[in-house]
Motif scaffolding. Structure first.
Motif, PDB file in Angstrom:
ATOM      1  N   HIS B  17     -30.242 -15.665 130.588  1.00 41.81           N
ATOM      2  CA  HIS B  17     -30.151 -16.477 131.803  1.00 41.81           C
ATOM      3  C   HIS B  17     -31.169 -15.996 132.847  1.00 41.81           C
ATOM      4  O   HIS B  17     -31.917 -16.789 133.433  1.00 41.81           O
ATOM      5  CB  HIS B  17     -28.718 -16.347 132.352  1.00 41.81           C
ATOM      6  N   ILE B  18     -31.197 -14.660 133.032  1.00 38.01           N
ATOM      7  CA  ILE B  18     -32.129 -14.085 134.018  1.00 38.01           C
ATOM      8  C   ILE B  18     -33.562 -14.407 133.625  1.00 38.01           C
ATOM      9  O   ILE B  18     -34.381 -14.812 134.455  1.00 38.01           O
ATOM     10  CB  ILE B  18     -31.923 -12.561 134.112  1.00 38.01           C
ATOM     11  N   LEU B  19     -33.848 -14.252 132.307  1.00 36.64           N
ATOM     12  CA  LEU B  19     -35.202 -14.528 131.826  1.00 36.64           C
ATOM     13  C   LEU B  19     -35.582 -15.976 132.096  1.00 36.64           C
ATOM     14  O   LEU B  19     -36.686 -16.269 132.565  1.00 36.64           O
ATOM     15  CB  LEU B  19     -35.292 -14.237 130.322  1.00 36.64           C
ATOM     16  N   VAL B  23     -38.701 -17.022 134.363  1.00 36.18           N
ATOM     17  CA  VAL B  23     -39.864 -17.726 133.818  1.00 36.18           C
ATOM     18  C   VAL B  23     -40.106 -19.021 134.594  1.00 36.18           C
ATOM     19  O   VAL B  23     -41.232 -19.323 135.022  1.00 36.18           O
ATOM     20  CB  VAL B  23     -39.661 -18.009 132.315  1.00 36.18           C
ATOM     21  N   VAL B  24     -39.027 -19.775 134.835  1.00 39.16           N
ATOM     22  CA  VAL B  24     -39.176 -21.025 135.585  1.00 39.16           C
ATOM     23  C   VAL B  24     -39.697 -20.725 136.987  1.00 39.16           C
ATOM     24  O   VAL B  24     -40.592 -21.412 137.506  1.00 39.16           O
ATOM     25  CB  VAL B  24     -37.825 -21.770 135.655  1.00 39.16           C
ATOM     26  N   LEU B  25     -39.162 -19.647 137.574  1.00 43.43           N
ATOM     27  CA  LEU B  25     -39.583 -19.282 138.935  1.00 43.43           C
ATOM     28  C   LEU B  25     -41.066 -18.931 138.960  1.00 43.43           C
ATOM     29  O   LEU B  25     -41.811 -19.383 139.839  1.00 43.43           O
ATOM     30  CB  LEU B  25     -38.748 -18.105 139.416  1.00 43.43           C
ATOM     31  N   ILE B  29     -44.001 -20.700 140.946  1.00 45.11           N
ATOM     32  CA  ILE B  29     -44.857 -19.996 141.899  1.00 45.11           C
ATOM     33  C   ILE B  29     -46.327 -20.278 141.608  1.00 45.11           C
ATOM     34  O   ILE B  29     -47.119 -20.512 142.526  1.00 45.11           O
ATOM     35  CB  ILE B  29     -44.559 -18.493 141.853  1.00 45.11           C
ATOM     36  N   ALA B  30     -46.673 -20.311 140.305  1.00 47.42           N
ATOM     37  CA  ALA B  30     -48.063 -20.592 139.943  1.00 47.42           C
ATOM     38  C   ALA B  30     -48.508 -21.929 140.541  1.00 47.42           C
ATOM     39  O   ALA B  30     -49.599 -22.038 141.112  1.00 47.42           O
ATOM     40  CB  ALA B  30     -48.211 -20.610 138.423  1.00 47.42           C
ATOM     41  N   PHE B  31     -47.652 -22.935 140.437  1.00 45.27           N
ATOM     42  CA  PHE B  31     -48.048 -24.251 140.943  1.00 45.27           C
ATOM     43  C   PHE B  31     -47.880 -24.349 142.450  1.00 45.27           C
ATOM     44  O   PHE B  31     -48.578 -25.120 143.106  1.00 45.27           O
ATOM     45  CB  PHE B  31     -47.279 -25.349 140.222  1.00 45.27           C
ATOM     46  N   ILE B  32     -46.929 -23.537 142.993  1.00 46.02           N
ATOM     47  CA  ILE B  32     -46.766 -23.502 144.459  1.00 46.02           C
ATOM     48  C   ILE B  32     -48.039 -22.960 145.096  1.00 46.02           C
ATOM     49  O   ILE B  32     -48.518 -23.477 146.115  1.00 46.02           O
ATOM     50  CB  ILE B  32     -45.547 -22.615 144.822  1.00 46.02           C
ATOM     51  N   LEU B  95     -38.022 -11.133 143.157  1.00 48.39           N
ATOM     52  CA  LEU B  95     -37.437 -11.866 142.033  1.00 48.39           C
ATOM     53  C   LEU B  95     -35.921 -11.658 141.978  1.00 48.39           C
ATOM     54  O   LEU B  95     -35.177 -12.572 141.629  1.00 48.39           O
ATOM     55  CB  LEU B  95     -38.071 -11.423 140.711  1.00 48.39           C
ATOM     56  N   GLY B  96     -35.468 -10.457 142.347  1.00 52.92           N
ATOM     57  CA  GLY B  96     -34.036 -10.148 142.275  1.00 52.92           C
ATOM     58  C   GLY B  96     -33.206 -11.024 143.200  1.00 52.92           C
ATOM     59  O   GLY B  96     -32.049 -11.334 142.916  1.00 52.92           O
TER      60      GLY B  96
END
Lengths: 207, 359
Positions: B17-19, B23-25, B29-32, B95-96
Motif C-alpha cells: 500500500h505504501i509503495l 509511486v503514484v505520488l 510530483i514529476a508532472f507537477i 513522503l511520510g
C-alpha cells in the motif's frame, strides 16, 4: 504482544542512546540533533502506550518548535571548545555528586511507583464521568478542564508572565532608527505624497 | 484466519500500500514540476519545457536522470554525516506525511485519530532538513538561508496551527476522514464556506471567518513550503541558492523532491481542510449504488482536482507576486496572521457554543 515489545525495546534503546550522545557529543549542534532524536523516540514510546495525542504534541511543540530554536541559538554561538573543557577535572566531583543525587531520587520515585502499581494514583477516566470509547484528546480535555482547571489556568498564567518578561527584557526602542510604518504608507494620498512644482528653465528647486 | 489478517500478510499488504501511494505520488510530483514550469513560462510568455517527449512531458524524467548521473561533490569543510542526512530527512518527512492523507474513501495508508496533528507535526519537522543542510555545508550563504528558514517556518506554523484549530472545532474531530465527511453535501457545506452539516445552513455566518481563514492557510502554506513570494531561504538575488548552494547531484534532487512533495501536501491539505476533500460539490447520494472501488475512484478524482486547483493557484502566485522583504515577512506572520487567526479561533468557538456544539 511480541511486536509491541520489540518496538518498545528498540525505541527505548534509541532514546537512551540518543540521550547519552546528547551529553557526550563534542559538537553542540550534534548534541541538539541527538536531543531531537531522543524527543522523537520518546514520542514513539507515547504512541506505544496509546497516548497518540501526547505523542503528536511532543513532536509539534518540542521537535517542531523548541528544538528548532535550540538549534538556531546553538548554531549561532561561537563556542570555544578548549575553554569549555578546561575546568572539567575540577568540576567533575561536584557533577558526580549531583548526578548521584538525581539518580538516587529517580530510583526511589520509580521504586515507590512500581511498589504501589503504576496507575494506582491516577484518576481513572471513568471517575470523571467519561467512558472508555473517548478519544485521547477528549479524555485529556475532560480531566484538564474539570478536575485540574485551576492548575491548568495557573500554568497558563506562569507562561503568560514568562512571555511578558521576555518581551520586557528584550524590547527596546532605539531612537533615530528608521522603521517602516505600514499604516503611514497605506494612508498616503497623492496630496501628501506628491508635490507638483512648476519649474522654469534654468532654475532648480530652491529648498 | 485469512492470510492477509496475519501479521506477515498485514505487513506485506501495508508495505504494498505504501509503495503504491509513494509511486503514484512520485509520478504526480514529476508532472507537477512540469506543470509548475509550464505555468511559470506561460505567465512570462515563454514556451517552457517542450523538447523531451510530447509537449516536453518527460522533462522531469530527463532531469531525474541528469541528477542521478552527476558526480556527488561533498565540500571539504562539510560535516559529512549531517550533510548527507539532511536531504534524506527532508524527503522522508515529505513522503511520510502522505501516510494519513485522505486521498479517497478508505484509501489512506493509516486512518489515525490524530491525523491532522500528525500532518502538522511532520510538516513542522520539515525545517530540519533545511537547517541541517545549511549548517553542515559550512558556508555563509547556506547558513544564512537555513537561519532564515528556521525563523520563517516557526513563525508561520503558529498561524497554520490556529487555522487548523478552527477547522477541528467545526468538524469536532482530529480525524481527517471525519473532517472530510463533515463537509459532505453542496459546495456551501465545505469548511471554506462555513462548514454547515449536510442539508443545513446552520454555520453559514461562519463564512465570514472561514473564508479568510482559508486564505490565511493558503498563504501560510506558501511560507511553510518556502514558495515564492516567501522563498527567502533560497532567494537567488541575495543568497545565490540559499541552503542548497553546496548541494549537487542526488542530494540536491532529494531536496527539490521534498520541496515539491511538501507543496503538493499543502495543496492536498488545503483541499481536505477547506474544500471538502474527496467530496464532489453536490450531494453524493447516487454513490450508494456504485461498487465501493468506483465510489473511491470518484472521490480520488475530486480530491485530485481540488489539489491541482490549489496547486495552480500556488503556481500563479509564484509567477505573479514579487518576493517579500524579510522584515515584512515576519511582520505578516506575527502581527497580521497570528492575531487574526487567534481572534478567529475565539469567534468560531463562540459561535459553536452559541448554536450548540457539533455532535
Amino acid at each position: 504482544m511480541a511486536l509491541q515489545a520489540i518496538a518498545f525495546y528498540l525505541m527505548a534503546l534509541v532514546t537512551v542512546a540518543a540521550g547519552f550522545c546528547v551529553v557526550s557529543a563534542r559538537n553542540p549542534v550534534h548534541s541538539v540533533l541527538w536531543l531531537i532524536l531522543a524527543f522523537f523516540s520518546a514520542a514513539g514510546l507515547f504512541v506505544l502506550m496509546g497516548a497518540e495525542f501526547l505523542a503528536m504534541l511532543l513532536v509539534v511543540v518540542y521537535v517542531g518548535a523548541v528544538a528548532v530554536l535550540f538549534l538556531f541559538v546553538v548554531m549561532m554561538l561561537d563556542v570555544d571548545f578548549t575553554a569549555l573543557r578546561q575546568g572539567f577535572a575540577r568540576y567533575m566531583p561536584l557533577g558526580l555528586v549531583i548526578a548521584g543525587f538525581l539518580a538516587a531520587e529517580m530510583v526511589l520515585v520509580s521504586a515507590t511507583v512500581a511498589g504501589r502499581g503504576a496507575a494506582a494514583d491516577a484518576k481513572a477516566p471513568a471517575a470523571s464521568g467519561a467512558d472508555s470509547a473517548l478519544s485521547n484528546a477528549e479524555a485529556i480535555g475532560r480531566v484538564l478542564y474539570t478536575d485540574y482547571v485551576y492548575f491548568f489556568q495557573a500554568a497558563g498564567l506562569v507562561l503568560l508572565v514568562a512571555m511578558i518578561g521576555a518581551i520586557v527584557l528584550t524590547l527596546r526602542h532605539k531612537p533615530g532608527v528608521k522603521r517602516q510604518v505600514i499604516m503611514n504608507q497605506v494612508l498616503r494620498t497623492p496630496k501628501t505624497g506628491m508635490r507638483i512644482r512648476d519649474l522654469k528653465p534654468g532654475e532648480g528647486i530652491g529648498e | 484466519m485469512n492470510f492477509w489478517e496475519t501479521p506477515v500478510g498485514w505487513t506485506i499488504l501495508t508495505v504494498a500500500h505504501i509503495l503504491a501511494v509513494t509511486v503514484v505520488l512520485l509520478l504526480t510530483i514529476a508532472f507537477i514540476i512540469y506543470g509548475d514550469r509550464k505555468i511559470f513560462a506561460g505567465v512570462q510568455a515563454r514556451k517552457g519545457p517542450n523538447v523531451v517527449g510530447p509537449f516536453g512531458l518527460l522533462q522531469s524524467f530527463a532531469d531525474l536522470g541528469k541528477f542521478l548521473i552527476k558526480e556527488l561533490v561533498i565540500p571539504a569543510g562539510a560535516d559529512k554525516a549531517v550533510y548527507l542526512l539532511a536531504p534524506i530527512i527532508s524527503v522522508t518527512l515529505a513522503l511520510g506525511a502522505w501516510a494519513v492523507m485522505p486521498i479517497a474513501p478508505g484509501w489512506m495508508v493509516s486512518d489515525i485519530n490524530v491525523g491532522i496533528l500528525y500532518l502538522f507535526a511532520v510538516s513542522s519537522m520539515g525545517v530540519y532538513g533545511i537547517i541541517m543542510g545549511g549548517w553542515a555545508s559550512n558556508s555563509k550563504y547556506p547558513f544564512l538561508g537555513s537561519l532564515r528558514s528556521a525563523a520563517q517556518m516557526v513563525s508561520y506554523e503558529v498561524s497554520i496551527g490556529f487555522v487548523i484549530i478552527t477547522v477541528i472545532l467545526i468538524a469536532g474531530s482530529m480525524n481527517l476522514t471525519d473532517i472530510t465527511e463533515a463537509q459532505a453535501g453542496w459546495l456551501i457545506n465545505w469548511n471554506m464556506f462555513g462548514g454547515s452539516k449536510e442539508g443545513t445552513l446552520n454555520n453559514l455566518p461562519l463564512i465570514l471567518i472561514m473564508f479568510p481563514m482559508g486564505v490565511i492557510f493558503f498563504i501560510s502554506g506558501l511560507a511553510e513550503t518556502n514558495r515564492p513570494p516567501f522563498d527567502l531561504p533560497e532567494a537567488e538575488s541575495e543568497l545565490v541558492a540559499g541552503y542548497a548552494v553546496e548541494y549537487g547531484s542526488t542530494p540536491y534532487m532529494l531536496f527539490y523532491l521534498a520541496e515539491t512533495a511538501n507543496i503538493v501536501l499543502m495543496s492536498g491539505l488545503m483541499a481536505v481542510l477547506f474544500l471538502g476533500g474527496w467530496h464532489a460539490p453536490w450531494p453524493e447520494g447516487y454513490l450508494a449504488a456504485w461498487p465501493a472501488w468506483l465510489a473511491s475512484l470518484h472521490g480520488l478524482v475530486f480530491y485530485a482536482l481540488k489539489t491541482f486547483f490549489v496547486f495552480f493557484m500556488n503556481a500563479m502566485v509564484r509567477s505573479i507576486v514579487p518576493r517579500y522583504r524579510y522584515d515584512q515577512l515576519m511582520r505578516l506572520g506575527w502581527k497580521v496572521f497570528l492575531p487574526t487567526s487567534l481572534v478567529a479561533v475565539f469567534a468560531v468557538a463562540g459561535w459553536l457554543v452559541y448554536t450548540g456544539l457539533p455532535g
